[in-house]
Design a protein around this motif. Structure first.
Motif, PDB file in Angstrom:
ATOM      1  N   ARG A  50       0.826  -1.204   0.000  1.00 27.93           N
ATOM      2  CA  ARG A  50       0.000   0.000   0.000  1.00 27.93           C
ATOM      3  C   ARG A  50       0.857   1.250   0.000  1.00 27.93           C
ATOM      4  NH1 ARG A  50      -4.520   1.975  -0.091  1.00 27.93           N
ATOM      5  NH2 ARG A  50      -5.598  -0.013  -0.125  1.00 27.93           N
ATOM      6  N   LYS A  51       1.916   1.233   0.792  1.00 32.15           N
ATOM      7  CA  LYS A  51       2.798   2.405   0.820  1.00 32.15           C
ATOM      8  C   LYS A  51       3.461   2.622  -0.535  1.00 32.15           C
ATOM      9  CE  LYS A  51       6.973   4.412   2.707  1.00 32.15           C
ATOM     10  NZ  LYS A  51       7.960   4.464   3.781  1.00 32.15           N
ATOM     11  N   LEU A  52       4.021   1.548  -1.114  1.00 31.67           N
ATOM     12  CA  LEU A  52       4.744   1.700  -2.380  1.00 31.67           C
ATOM     13  C   LEU A  52       3.815   2.082  -3.514  1.00 31.67           C
ATOM     14  CD1 LEU A  52       7.298  -1.257  -2.163  1.00 31.67           C
ATOM     15  CD2 LEU A  52       7.629   1.155  -1.566  1.00 31.67           C
ATOM     16  N   GLU A  53       2.575   1.621  -3.485  1.00 28.68           N
ATOM     17  CA  GLU A  53       1.636   1.973  -4.555  1.00 28.68           C
ATOM     18  C   GLU A  53       1.156   3.412  -4.438  1.00 28.68           C
ATOM     19  OE1 GLU A  53      -0.038  -1.594  -6.945  1.00 28.68           O
ATOM     20  OE2 GLU A  53      -1.384  -1.127  -5.268  1.00 28.68           O
ATOM     21  N   PHE A 122      10.592   1.102   5.842  1.00 32.10           N
ATOM     22  CA  PHE A 122      11.875   0.455   6.018  1.00 32.10           C
ATOM     23  C   PHE A 122      12.700   1.252   7.021  1.00 32.10           C
ATOM     24  CE2 PHE A 122      10.944  -1.008   1.632  1.00 32.10           C
ATOM     25  CZ  PHE A 122      11.126  -2.373   1.810  1.00 32.10           C
ATOM     26  N   CYS A 123      13.482   0.539   7.818  1.00 27.63           N
ATOM     27  CA  CYS A 123      14.427   1.212   8.715  1.00 27.63           C
ATOM     28  C   CYS A 123      15.732   1.426   7.953  1.00 27.63           C
ATOM     29  CB  CYS A 123      14.655   0.372   9.961  1.00 27.63           C
ATOM     30  SG  CYS A 123      13.161  -0.012  10.886  1.00 27.63           S
ATOM     31  N   ASP A 124      15.735   2.366   7.045  1.00 25.89           N
ATOM     32  CA  ASP A 124      16.872   2.670   6.179  1.00 25.89           C
ATOM     33  C   ASP A 124      17.028   1.587   5.119  1.00 25.89           C
ATOM     34  OD1 ASP A 124      17.571   5.031   7.538  1.00 25.89           O
ATOM     35  OD2 ASP A 124      18.710   3.895   9.012  1.00 25.89           O
ATOM     36  N   LEU A 125      16.497   1.849   3.941  1.00 28.94           N
ATOM     37  CA  LEU A 125      16.432   0.854   2.879  1.00 28.94           C
ATOM     38  C   LEU A 125      17.808   0.400   2.410  1.00 28.94           C
ATOM     39  CD1 LEU A 125      14.785  -0.782   0.862  1.00 28.94           C
ATOM     40  CD2 LEU A 125      14.666   1.256  -0.595  1.00 28.94           C
ATOM     41  N   HIS A 126      18.772   1.319   2.334  1.00 24.38           N
ATOM     42  CA  HIS A 126      20.086   0.995   1.780  1.00 24.38           C
ATOM     43  C   HIS A 126      21.151   0.898   2.872  1.00 24.38           C
ATOM     44  CE1 HIS A 126      18.105   1.772  -1.984  1.00 24.38           C
ATOM     45  NE2 HIS A 126      17.863   3.024  -1.631  1.00 24.38           N
ATOM     46  N   VAL A 127      20.716   0.634   4.114  1.00 22.54           N
ATOM     47  CA  VAL A 127      21.643   0.684   5.239  1.00 22.54           C
ATOM     48  C   VAL A 127      22.724  -0.390   5.144  1.00 22.54           C
ATOM     49  CG1 VAL A 127      20.344  -0.869   6.764  1.00 22.54           C
ATOM     50  CG2 VAL A 127      21.712   0.977   7.748  1.00 22.54           C
ATOM     51  N   ALA A 169      10.419   6.221  -2.083  1.00 25.77           N
ATOM     52  CA  ALA A 169      10.274   6.149  -0.628  1.00 25.77           C
ATOM     53  C   ALA A 169      11.503   6.714   0.074  1.00 25.77           C
ATOM     54  CB  ALA A 169      10.035   4.699  -0.200  1.00 25.77           C
ATOM     55  N   ALA A 170      12.691   6.410  -0.463  1.00 25.05           N
ATOM     56  CA  ALA A 170      13.922   6.938   0.121  1.00 25.05           C
ATOM     57  C   ALA A 170      13.981   8.461   0.004  1.00 25.05           C
ATOM     58  CB  ALA A 170      15.143   6.311  -0.554  1.00 25.05           C
TER      59      ALA A 170
END
Length: 287
Positions: A50-53, A122-127, A169-170
């Motif tokens: 839902r968030k990504l859409e 996400f808790c930091d997508l690219h962490v 999102a990022a």
């Protein structure tokens, strides 16, 4: 005739067995979906999807992949550090239920909360590209969390629509951090809390976790104070003022915004930094 009855009975057992398995699978899927989606008038959907859409359409195949990402999940109690500053990150944490945060501590013992993480975040997508964390991620309330391995995140990034939504999102996370800097550095104290309450209404509405203009706010006044750079006593006075002015009610963990337009006008809230669209059920008027 006897052979026909035997054949028919075998076929009936086979069909019943197939339907039984399908029914069990449907029930399991429904139970999983119900556990990931909150209240509201939205159709049942994974909160991550839902968030990504909100940032663009996803295919059925993309949605199925995101469903796989959200299990298995684990329950985490309140005020638990998911990963601490200085630790080496490997997996990406995804919040499915509850509130979490990013924070830093200064040597004198003061804490600054720099972000709230709500279901679908996400808790930091690219962490996982970092050698060491430069901040701590912790739960604020009881949470349901999924740890997503680095390889799985990279595989999802190969799907163009999902990759685009991840980047969006990022970028929204970065924009929200900028807005929080403005909140602490430039807005008057009485506007900081009101602005944050408006933001949370839209972020939770986007993933179907509001009931009208009411939502759960499972944080303490001390945690709110650590977020807006004020003392707990000052935050309490500000909340009392918002109640007296007929803008909010706060009973336990349930916050109701009684006049959204007035609260937005009072705090100078402009939702442009959240980059939400009508696709997720939010109208331009509600924004």
């Amino acid at each position: 005739m006897c052979q026909l009855r035997t054949f028919w009975g075998s076929g009936l057992k086979l069909r019943n067995g197939l339907w039984g398995r399908r029914l069990r699978l449907w029930n399991e899927t429904k139970a999983c979906t119900l556990s990931l989606v909150g209240s509201g008038d939205f159709p049942m959907m994974n909160v991550l999807t839902r968030k990504l859409e909100a940032f663009g359409p996803l295919s059925d195949a993309d949605r199925l992949l995101l469903d796989e990402v959200t299990r298995p999940a684990r329950a985490v109690g309140p005020r638990v550090d998911l990963i601490r500053e200085g630790e080496a990150p490997s997996d990406v944490n995804l919040i499915l239920e509850g509130f979490a945060c990013r924070y830093k501590m200064i040597p004198e013992g003061t804490r600054q909360i720099m972000a709230y993480l709500v279901p679908g975040d996400f808790c930091d997508l690219h962490v996982f590209v970092l050698k060491a964390m430069d901040h701590t991620i912790a739960t604020l309330s009881p949470c349901t969390v999924v740890k997503i391995p680095r390889a799985q995140i990279l595989a999802l990034m190969e799907r163009p629509a999902i990759a685009r939504a991840f980047w969006w999102a990022a970028l929204v996370d970065e924009a929200t951090l900028r807005e929080w800097l403005v909140n602490i550095g430039a807005r008057k104290a009485e506007h900081r809390v009101a602005h944050l309450l408006c933001e949370l209404l839209l972020r939770l509405e986007a993933v179907g976790l509001t009931n009208g203009d009411t939502y759960e706010l499972p944080i303490t006044q001390a945690e709110l104070a650590d977020t807006v750079g004020l003392t707990s006593v000052h935050v309490n006075r500000l909340l009392q003022r918002l109640r007296r002015d007929g803008l909010i009610t706060l009973k336990g963990k349930h916050l109701a915004i009684l006049d959204v337009a007035r609260l937005k006008a009072f705090s100078g809230f402009n939702p442009n930094y959240l980059h939400l669209t009508e696709q997720n059920g939010l109208s331009e008027q509600s924004l």
